[in-house]
Motif scaffolding. Structure first.
Motif, PDB file in Angstrom:
ATOM      1  N   ASP A 111       0.816  -1.220   0.000  1.00 46.85           N
ATOM      2  CA  ASP A 111       0.000   0.000   0.000  1.00 46.85           C
ATOM      3  C   ASP A 111       0.846   1.266   0.000  1.00 46.85           C
ATOM      4  O   ASP A 111       0.399   2.316  -0.461  1.00 46.85           O
ATOM      5  N   GLY A 112       2.052   1.178   0.522  1.00 49.63           N
ATOM      6  CA  GLY A 112       2.911   2.353   0.574  1.00 49.63           C
ATOM      7  C   GLY A 112       4.224   2.038   1.245  1.00 49.63           C
ATOM      8  O   GLY A 112       4.450   0.917   1.712  1.00 49.63           O
ATOM      9  N   VAL A 113       5.084   3.023   1.286  1.00 46.94           N
ATOM     10  CA  VAL A 113       6.409   2.873   1.888  1.00 46.94           C
ATOM     11  C   VAL A 113       6.494   3.740   3.144  1.00 46.94           C
ATOM     12  O   VAL A 113       6.144   4.924   3.113  1.00 46.94           O
ATOM     13  N   GLY A 114       6.927   3.142   4.248  1.00 44.09           N
ATOM     14  CA  GLY A 114       7.140   3.876   5.485  1.00 44.09           C
ATOM     15  C   GLY A 114       8.616   4.119   5.721  1.00 44.09           C
ATOM     16  O   GLY A 114       9.468   3.539   5.044  1.00 44.09           O
ATOM     17  N   VAL A 115       8.901   4.977   6.687  1.00 48.54           N
ATOM     18  CA  VAL A 115      10.290   5.271   7.063  1.00 48.54           C
ATOM     19  C   VAL A 115      10.456   4.967   8.551  1.00 48.54           C
ATOM     20  O   VAL A 115       9.642   5.410   9.371  1.00 48.54           O
ATOM     21  N   VAL A 116      11.481   4.220   8.897  1.00 50.00           N
ATOM     22  CA  VAL A 116      11.735   3.870  10.288  1.00 50.00           C
ATOM     23  C   VAL A 116      12.201   5.121  11.043  1.00 50.00           C
ATOM     24  O   VAL A 116      13.195   5.750  10.663  1.00 50.00           O
ATOM     25  N   VAL A 117      11.476   5.482  12.083  1.00 45.11           N
ATOM     26  CA  VAL A 117      11.805   6.654  12.893  1.00 45.11           C
ATOM     27  C   VAL A 117      12.906   6.315  13.895  1.00 45.11           C
ATOM     28  O   VAL A 117      13.903   7.023  14.019  1.00 45.11           O
ATOM     29  N   ASP A 118      12.714   5.220  14.631  1.00 37.72           N
ATOM     30  CA  ASP A 118      13.737   4.766  15.565  1.00 37.72           C
ATOM     31  C   ASP A 118      13.527   3.299  15.908  1.00 37.72           C
ATOM     32  O   ASP A 118      12.458   2.735  15.662  1.00 37.72           O
ATOM     33  N   VAL A 119      14.578   2.704  16.426  1.00 32.16           N
ATOM     34  CA  VAL A 119      14.568   1.296  16.846  1.00 32.16           C
ATOM     35  C   VAL A 119      15.113   1.253  18.264  1.00 32.16           C
ATOM     36  O   VAL A 119      16.293   1.566  18.497  1.00 32.16           O
ATOM     37  N   LYS A 120      14.271   0.863  19.229  1.00 34.68           N
ATOM     38  CA  LYS A 120      14.676   0.875  20.626  1.00 34.68           C
ATOM     39  C   LYS A 120      14.617  -0.521  21.229  1.00 34.68           C
ATOM     40  O   LYS A 120      13.592  -1.197  21.136  1.00 34.68           O
ATOM     41  N   PRO A 121      15.706  -0.971  21.873  1.00 37.40           N
ATOM     42  CA  PRO A 121      15.701  -2.280  22.526  1.00 37.40           C
ATOM     43  C   PRO A 121      14.727  -2.308  23.700  1.00 37.40           C
ATOM     44  O   PRO A 121      14.582  -1.323  24.434  1.00 37.40           O
ATOM     45  N   GLU A 122      14.048  -3.434  23.858  1.00 31.95           N
ATOM     46  CA  GLU A 122      13.205  -3.686  25.029  1.00 31.95           C
ATOM     47  C   GLU A 122      13.550  -5.083  25.518  1.00 31.95           C
ATOM     48  O   GLU A 122      12.919  -6.066  25.132  1.00 31.95           O
ATOM     49  N   ARG A 141      11.415  -2.374  19.860  1.00 29.94           N
ATOM     50  CA  ARG A 141      10.233  -1.617  19.444  1.00 29.94           C
ATOM     51  C   ARG A 141      10.648  -0.722  18.279  1.00 29.94           C
ATOM     52  O   ARG A 141      11.590   0.056  18.383  1.00 29.94           O
ATOM     53  N   ILE A 142       9.934  -0.862  17.177  1.00 32.50           N
ATOM     54  CA  ILE A 142      10.249  -0.102  15.971  1.00 32.50           C
ATOM     55  C   ILE A 142       9.108   0.868  15.682  1.00 32.50           C
ATOM     56  O   ILE A 142       7.945   0.464  15.605  1.00 32.50           O
ATOM     57  N   ARG A 143       9.455   2.151  15.538  1.00 38.12           N
ATOM     58  CA  ARG A 143       8.457   3.159  15.184  1.00 38.12           C
ATOM     59  C   ARG A 143       8.607   3.509  13.704  1.00 38.12           C
ATOM     60  O   ARG A 143       9.727   3.695  13.203  1.00 38.12           O
ATOM     61  N   VAL A 144       7.465   3.595  13.032  1.00 43.87           N
ATOM     62  CA  VAL A 144       7.454   3.816  11.584  1.00 43.87           C
ATOM     63  C   VAL A 144       6.548   4.995  11.256  1.00 43.87           C
ATOM     64  O   VAL A 144       5.426   5.087  11.763  1.00 43.87           O
ATOM     65  N   SER A 145       7.030   5.878  10.398  1.00 46.30           N
ATOM     66  CA  SER A 145       6.243   7.000   9.907  1.00 46.30           C
ATOM     67  C   SER A 145       5.646   6.626   8.555  1.00 46.30           C
ATOM     68  O   SER A 145       6.342   6.065   7.696  1.00 46.30           O
ATOM     69  N   THR A 146       4.372   6.929   8.364  1.00 45.04           N
ATOM     70  CA  THR A 146       3.731   6.577   7.109  1.00 45.04           C
ATOM     71  C   THR A 146       2.884   7.735   6.598  1.00 45.04           C
ATOM     72  O   THR A 146       2.807   8.798   7.216  1.00 45.04           O
ATOM     73  N   GLU A 147       2.245   7.526   5.452  1.00 40.27           N
ATOM     74  CA  GLU A 147       1.406   8.556   4.851  1.00 40.27           C
ATOM     75  C   GLU A 147       0.096   8.701   5.618  1.00 40.27           C
ATOM     76  O   GLU A 147      -0.416   7.744   6.197  1.00 40.27           O
TER      77      GLU A 147
END
Length: 215
Positions: free
Chosen positions: A104-115, A120-126
């Protein structure tokens, strides 16, 4: 159809443009040994493509220009790891969720934090996609079926990834700024279409979902 459960990490061996079509060779000995044949559908990082040749543990697929424009495929280079899954049979267990293989679209990884041992991976999308992504719902990232951990108002959502998934998929190497293929839950799309088709002047709202028994 697919389930979002990765069968093997393949390695891109070559990427060639021939008459406006991209031809990609993938080294995947496990998949090639599993009666993979010409004409079969395989999801590569969530993109459903058709096998055109198989030779000594390497299979080739072809992709059109539209697929390149709507996914991360145009960035692929030899040596890159890609997540692979064969199309499911009707008799297979559905351990992930229903995945069509249509990005459906391409996201960009905002940050990757160890838990702990997970991440935990945060992704920015449209903006047009975030409305289909709900907390505790399903989303497909680079072909991987994942549960949405949170959704923020700024078009950013997060997923929690267990150690097994980090080890056996490309997510283990994901870094901030990396691009990632997104396929939203197909059920969310049909729910919206069903409600909007009742009255083309209406838009989908939380109130309408509650009214129609979806929440």
């Amino acid at each position: 159809m697919f389930t979002g459960l990765i069968a093997e990490k393949g390695i891109i061996k070559h990427v060639r443009k021939e008459s406006g079509v991209l031809k990609i060779g993938i080294q995947a000995p496990q998949l090639c040994d599993q009666t993979l044949k010409k004409g079969d559908s395989v999801a590569l990082n969530g993109i459903c493509l058709t096998v055109v040749t198989i030779t000594k543990g390497i299979f080739e697929v072809q992709a059109m220009l539209e697929t390149m424009q709507k996914s991360t495929l145009s960035d692929w280079k030899p040596g890159r790891s890609v997540n692979l899954e064969r199309a499911m049979c009707l008799t297979d267990r559905l351990d992930g969720h229903l995945v069509s293989g249509h990005v459906d679209g391409v996201g960009v990884v905002v940050d990757v934090k160890p838990e702990g041992s997970a991440k935990r991976i945060r992704v920015s999308t449209e903006k047009k996609l975030i409305s289909y992504i709900a907390e505790k719902g399903s989303v497909t990232l680079d072909g991987i079926s994942l549960t949405v951990a949170s959704v923020a108002s700024n078009c950013i959502f997060s997923v929690a990834v267990i150690p097994h998934t980090l080890e056996h998929t490309s997510l283990g190497m994901m870094l901030p700024g990396g691009k990632i293929n997104i396929e939203v839950d197909i059920i969310a799309r049909y729910v919206e279409r069903l409600l909007v088709s009742r009255d083309s002047r209406e838009t989908l709202t939380i109130e309408k979902l509650v009214e129609n028994g979806f929440l």
